[in-house]
Design a protein around this motif. Structure first.
Motif, PDB file in Angstrom:
ATOM      1  N   GLY A  31       1.023  -1.248   0.175  1.00 17.74           N
ATOM      2  CA  GLY A  31      -0.325  -0.183  -0.081  1.00 17.74           C
ATOM      3  C   GLY A  31       0.670   1.457   0.358  1.00 17.74           C
ATOM      4  O   GLY A  31       0.215   2.614  -0.211  1.00 17.74           O
ATOM      5  N   ASP A  32       1.774   1.041   0.042  1.00 20.68           N
ATOM      6  CA  ASP A  32       3.641   2.421   0.353  1.00 20.68           C
ATOM      7  C   ASP A  32       3.988   2.368  -1.524  1.00 20.68           C
ATOM      8  O   ASP A  32       4.427   1.440  -1.925  1.00 20.68           O
ATOM      9  CB  ASP A  32       4.104   1.931   1.228  1.00 20.68           C
ATOM     10  N   GLU A  33       3.667   3.561  -1.539  1.00 19.59           N
ATOM     11  CA  GLU A  33       4.680   3.722  -2.482  1.00 19.59           C
ATOM     12  C   GLU A  33       6.394   4.328  -2.205  1.00 19.59           C
ATOM     13  O   GLU A  33       6.223   4.878  -1.649  1.00 19.59           O
ATOM     14  CB  GLU A  33       4.596   4.980  -3.482  1.00 19.59           C
ATOM     15  N   ILE A  34       7.313   3.136  -2.982  1.00 27.86           N
ATOM     16  CA  ILE A  34       8.524   3.351  -2.562  1.00 27.86           C
ATOM     17  C   ILE A  34       9.627   4.163  -3.704  1.00 27.86           C
ATOM     18  O   ILE A  34       9.012   3.487  -4.726  1.00 27.86           O
ATOM     19  CB  ILE A  34       9.444   2.137  -2.093  1.00 27.86           C
ATOM     20  N   PRO A  35      10.077   5.167  -3.443  1.00 24.23           N
ATOM     21  CA  PRO A  35      10.158   5.697  -4.744  1.00 24.23           C
ATOM     22  C   PRO A  35      11.610   5.427  -4.784  1.00 24.23           C
ATOM     23  O   PRO A  35      12.770   5.025  -3.862  1.00 24.23           O
ATOM     24  CB  PRO A  35      10.835   7.428  -3.596  1.00 24.23           C
ATOM     25  N   LEU A  36      11.923   5.090  -5.743  1.00 27.62           N
ATOM     26  CA  LEU A  36      13.271   4.906  -6.249  1.00 27.62           C
ATOM     27  C   LEU A  36      14.708   5.700  -7.116  1.00 27.62           C
ATOM     28  O   LEU A  36      13.628   6.313  -7.420  1.00 27.62           O
ATOM     29  CB  LEU A  36      13.097   3.773  -7.411  1.00 27.62           C
ATOM     30  N   VAL A  37      15.528   6.249  -6.012  1.00 23.99           N
ATOM     31  CA  VAL A  37      16.752   7.278  -6.314  1.00 23.99           C
ATOM     32  C   VAL A  37      17.755   7.397  -6.789  1.00 23.99           C
ATOM     33  O   VAL A  37      17.929   7.721  -7.676  1.00 23.99           O
ATOM     34  CB  VAL A  37      16.926   7.851  -5.079  1.00 23.99           C
ATOM     35  N   ALA A  38      17.373   5.577  -7.640  1.00 18.84           N
ATOM     36  CA  ALA A  38      18.702   5.107  -8.422  1.00 18.84           C
ATOM     37  C   ALA A  38      17.942   4.472 -10.096  1.00 18.84           C
ATOM     38  O   ALA A  38      16.602   3.848  -9.529  1.00 18.84           O
ATOM     39  CB  ALA A  38      19.699   4.508  -8.016  1.00 18.84           C
ATOM     40  N   PRO A  39      18.285   4.643 -11.220  1.00 18.24           N
ATOM     41  CA  PRO A  39      17.713   3.580 -12.412  1.00 18.24           C
ATOM     42  C   PRO A  39      17.919   2.211 -11.930  1.00 18.24           C
ATOM     43  O   PRO A  39      18.783   1.870 -10.590  1.00 18.24           O
ATOM     44  CB  PRO A  39      18.458   4.512 -13.416  1.00 18.24           C
ATOM     45  N   VAL A  40      16.653   1.249 -12.262  1.00 17.21           N
ATOM     46  CA  VAL A  40      17.256   0.182 -12.359  1.00 17.21           C
ATOM     47  C   VAL A  40      17.493  -1.127 -13.217  1.00 17.21           C
ATOM     48  O   VAL A  40      17.683  -0.225 -14.296  1.00 17.21           O
ATOM     49  CB  VAL A  40      15.284  -0.975 -12.150  1.00 17.21           C
ATOM     50  N   VAL A  41      18.584  -1.185 -12.417  1.00 17.50           N
ATOM     51  CA  VAL A  41      19.499  -2.340 -13.703  1.00 17.50           C
ATOM     52  C   VAL A  41      19.486  -4.333 -13.250  1.00 17.50           C
ATOM     53  O   VAL A  41      19.145  -3.813 -12.289  1.00 17.50           O
ATOM     54  CB  VAL A  41      20.673  -2.050 -13.436  1.00 17.50           C
ATOM     55  N   PHE A  42      19.439  -4.196 -14.491  1.00 20.71           N
ATOM     56  CA  PHE A  42      19.165  -6.044 -14.774  1.00 20.71           C
ATOM     57  C   PHE A  42      20.668  -6.310 -15.693  1.00 20.71           C
ATOM     58  O   PHE A  42      21.123  -6.103 -16.291  1.00 20.71           O
ATOM     59  CB  PHE A  42      17.482  -6.574 -15.498  1.00 20.71           C
ATOM     60  N   LYS A  43      21.351  -7.395 -14.845  1.00 16.29           N
ATOM     61  CA  LYS A  43      21.998  -7.518 -15.234  1.00 16.29           C
ATOM     62  C   LYS A  43      21.740  -9.514 -15.105  1.00 16.29           C
ATOM     63  O   LYS A  43      21.607 -10.258 -14.149  1.00 16.29           O
ATOM     64  CB  LYS A  43      23.402  -7.774 -14.655  1.00 16.29           C
ATOM     65  N   GLY A  44      21.951 -10.160 -16.226  1.00 21.36           N
ATOM     66  CA  GLY A  44      21.476 -11.515 -16.596  1.00 21.36           C
ATOM     67  C   GLY A  44      21.477 -12.071 -17.688  1.00 21.36           C
ATOM     68  O   GLY A  44      22.064 -11.324 -19.187  1.00 21.36           O
ATOM     69  N   LYS A  45      20.593 -12.869 -18.193  1.00 22.11           N
ATOM     70  CA  LYS A  45      20.580 -13.902 -18.721  1.00 22.11           C
ATOM     71  C   LYS A  45      19.408 -13.866 -19.550  1.00 22.11           C
ATOM     72  O   LYS A  45      18.480 -14.754 -18.140  1.00 22.11           O
ATOM     73  CB  LYS A  45      21.863 -15.200 -19.695  1.00 22.11           C
TER      74      LYS A  45
END
Length: 166
Positions: A31-45
């Motif tokens: 129910g809360d909104e958590i602000p992200l202060v950095a870009p989201v990065v995915f590293k994988g395959k």
């Protein structure tokens, strides 16, 4: 952000290495909104194993939280791992919400990254494991100041036991 899996699905490639960065503003968490202060990065395959498509990798970002104990704002790195099977839209398992769906040989990687971040969060987010929280009487932040409140409260269910000691 969508990733094309046609080469994997058709068997032209066995594996796709991915490094994706997405700008996600907020994630919803109980129910809360958590602000992200950095870009989201995915590293994988994403890989094809005997005709089934799997995704593996690490998702990370930094969120801004309010401490559960002392209510102070702080920033914390969020790191989550994913090891999931991807399901084709036409599969009977596609109706189960636990799977990520491949539609028209495409997968929504942003949705996957957001879900991994949410699942990596603890139930109670604290600024520090040693956080002392707020005084139950006056509300003072016990990490910053010591209060002089009388804390001789007894659970009313156990009050009769105190009489036995006297």
């Amino acid at each position: 952000m969508r990733v094309n899996l046609t080469e994997l699905v058709e068997g032209q490639k066995k594996e796709l290495d991915l490094e994706v960065e997405a700008k996600i503003e907020n994630i919803g968490y109980f129910g809360d909104e958590i602000p992200l202060v950095a870009p989201v990065v995915f590293k994988g395959k994403i890989y094809n194993a005997n005709g089934e498509i799997y995704i593996e990798g690490i998702v990370e970002s930094t969120g801004e939280f309010s401490c559960y104990r002392c209510l102070e704002k702080f920033q914390k790195k969020i790191i989550g791992e994913i090891h999931e099977k991807l399901i084709y839209e036409s599969s009977p398992q596609a109706e189960i919400e636990e799977y990520f769906i491949i539609k028209n040989n495409m997968i929504n990687i942003s949705e996957i990254m957001e879900n991994v971040l949410i699942s990596a969060l603890p139930m109670k987010i604290v600024c520090d494991e040693q956080c002392r929280g707020l005084c139950l009487v006056c509300g003072e932040n016990l990490n910053k100041h010591q209060c002089n409140c009388e804390k001789d409260e007894i659970d009313p269910r156990l009050a009769k036991l105190k009489d036995l000691l006297q």
